[in-house]
Enzyme design. Structure first.
Site, mmCIF file in Angstrom:
data_model
loop_
_atom_site.group_PDB
_atom_site.id
_atom_site.type_symbol
_atom_site.label_atom_id
_atom_site.label_comp_id
_atom_site.label_asym_id
_atom_site.label_seq_id
_atom_site.Cartn_x
_atom_site.Cartn_y
_atom_site.Cartn_z
ATOM 1 C CG HIS A 255 11.852 82.089 57.510
ATOM 2 N ND1 HIS A 255 12.426 83.250 57.399
ATOM 3 C CD2 HIS A 255 11.155 82.178 58.728
ATOM 4 C CE1 HIS A 255 12.205 83.890 58.146
ATOM 5 N NE2 HIS A 255 11.358 83.550 58.825
ATOM 6 C CD GLU B 1 14.717 83.536 53.963
ATOM 7 O OE1 GLU B 1 13.842 83.011 54.977
ATOM 8 O OE2 GLU B 1 15.744 84.066 54.549
ATOM 9 C CB SER C 20 12.010 85.992 61.006
ATOM 10 O OG SER C 20 10.755 86.054 60.198
#
Length: 511
Positions: free
Chosen positions: A417, A321, A193
């Site tokens: 994610h 995601e 990230s």
């Protein structure tokens, strides 16, 4: 097996190493030597507030390295617990080292935590490096300045102070990692990230050149700011405090008081949509700034121009995601047609992007369209384009997509994610990301984690994770699932929608 919750043994004296600044005493846990809370730069407070990091001053005697350093000041919007960092003396610029053999010359993995450039702490249990180190690597995790302290674009302060902190940590690794059994010529950055955005940025930072040989970028965010946008956001943050966006003014505010100003701006970013554009939709108040000095170009431009020819790259993303954010926002099963249309209007590429998305996914309902365009804009297509840029610039790159469905919440989050974090570290029982795995990790989860750890450590050792390099037009990627396989990149419809998009630094869109 997943890593146990490690605690130092008080019965035996801990291992000692001599660094350039002095002697450290660590602990021995789970078969590896661990050194926590090691300072790599002076505390960025007082006269050093909003300055580039300075080398840590030497100390006399033996310094205990048994506890993680304090978290840097950070946002409370994403679930981070507020803390009073002023009482710590601002000693946030610390790192942690796990080593199986201080007398060896092993590959080094340096982890940069994520968290939207506003939260993050290397002491979180999911980042425990014992299992990765046990596979024959030295593992380093680090803290860096966040939010206003690290990324606000201020008069009288260098840009990208958070990135400069990361460079300082890498310089510390170069100068000291031999004492921990690491090879400074085989340093691999890895991050997820905002950590992956930092990894990508460092490939374009001239001051980081030569400090790492390989890089792993897990779910790269596409948000990099122009100075104009960054300065405008900083001015809004300073206005929350009745101040000007200058280092002199903001230095009067205790460090623990600044995250609230950034949070206040983030909470009402929609009011600046006509001026700040798509970052108001997520919302994202901070990101690396393409300032022309610390960061001369976006990672996509830098790699396409050949900046990564001497750096092996491993890059990828998860399939779903945005699903986790849909849950966090309370929108799972609640996305309306109006909300989907707003996301398509703001995020889809090109003047007719919304129409093209609907044509490319004709059976998708509002929630699927909403998640697709969010995932593609923020993580999936930036990651794919980073692989493309590296290949175009003559560098070597391997790519992957994590397609394994997380069993937590009955599989409702898919391959979301953050799922890669516990799988890569092997910490399937500890930390918030482990909630995605479920309370009792299955043999399938354990096996996939073992494969990913083996791939990441093999890449750190010799630049090959165990599958073919990515190139055009074949676009071969590893699909990481219960039965991993090499296949053509699977998100073809999204790839075609974004193939001509340039992930340029985001500008002010209105005056």
């Amino acid at each position: 097996m997943s890593a146990p919750q490690s605690t130092p043994s008080p019965a035996a004296p801990g291992p000692e190493v001599r660094t350039a600044a002095g002697v450290l005493r660590g602990s021995r846990e789970a078969g590896v030597a661990v050194f926590r809370g090691v300072p790599y730069a002076e505390p960025p407070v007082g006269a050093l507030r909003f300055a580039a990091p300075r080398p840590v001053r030497p100390w006399e005697g033996v310094r205990p390295a048994l506890s993680y350093g304090p978290p840097p000041p950070q946002s409370g919007l994403l679930g981070a617990a507020p803390q009073g960092p002023d009482a710590t003396g601002g000693d946030w610029l610390t790192l942690n080292v796990w080593t199986p053999d201080p007398a060896a010359a092993l590959p080094v993995l340096v982890w940069i935590p994520g968290g939207g450039y506003v939260i993050g702490h290397a002491g979180r249990p999911e980042y425990d490096g014992a299992l990765l180190a046990g596979a024959g690597t030295v593992v380093v995790t680090l803290n860096y300045r966040l939010g206003v302290e690290g990324f606000a674009h201020l008069d009288g302060a260098p840009a990208n102070r958070g990135l400069l902190d990361q460079v300082a940590a890498l310089e510390w690794v170069r100068d000291n990692v031999r004492a921990f059994g690491g090879d400074p010529d085989r340093v691999t950055l890895f991050g997820q990230s905002a950590g992956a955005g930092s990894v990508a940025a460092l490939t374009a930072v001239p001051r980081a050149a030569g400090l790492f040989r390989r890089a792993v970028a897990q779910s790269v965010p596409g948000t990099f700011f122009t100075p104009g946008l960054a300065a405008d956001v900083a001015a809004a943050c300073a206005a929350e405090l009745g101040l000007r966006p200058t280092a002199a003014d903001l230095s009067r505010v205790p460090p623990s008081g600044l995250p609230a100003a950034g949070d206040a701006v983030a909470a009402k970013m929609a009011q600046w949509e006509d001026r700040w554009g798509p970052v108001t939709h997520r919302p994202i108040p901070f990101a690396p700034v393409v300032d022309g000095d610390v960061l001369p170009a976006t990672p996509w431009q830098a790699l396409a121009d050949g900046a990564g020819r001497d750096v092996d790259l491993l890059v990828g993303h998860t399939r779903d995601e945005h699903r986790l954010f849909t849950l966090i926002d309370g929108l799972l099963g609640q996305v309306t047609e109006e909300r989907a249309e707003t996301a398509l209007r703001l995020l889809a590429p090109g003047p007719d992007g919304a129409r093209r998305y609907r044509a490319s996914f004709p059976t998708a309902g509002p929630e699927e369209l909403y998640e697709l365009v969010n995932a593609d804009w923020l993580f999936r297509m930036p990651s794919l384009h980073l692989a493309r840029a590296q290949a175009a610039g003559g560098g070597r790159v391997h790519a992957y997509e994590l397609t394994w469905t997380a069993p937590g919440m009955g599989g409702a989050l898919g391959a979301c994610h953050g799922l890669d974090v516990p799988l890569v570290f092997g910490n399937l029982h500890s930390g918030e990301p482990a909630l995605l795995i479920g309370p009792d990790p299955s043999p399938e989860a354990e096996a996939l984690s073992a494969r990913m750890r083996a791939a990441w450590t093999a890449f750190a050792a010799h630049g090959d994770p165990g599958w073919p390099a990515y190139d055009e037009p074949r676009r071969r990627v590893m699909l990481l699932d219960a039965d991993p396989e090499v296949a053509a990149y699977p998100e073809e419809a999204s790839r075609l929608l974004w193939q001509d998009h340039a992930f340029a630094a985001l500008p002010l869109v209105g005056g």
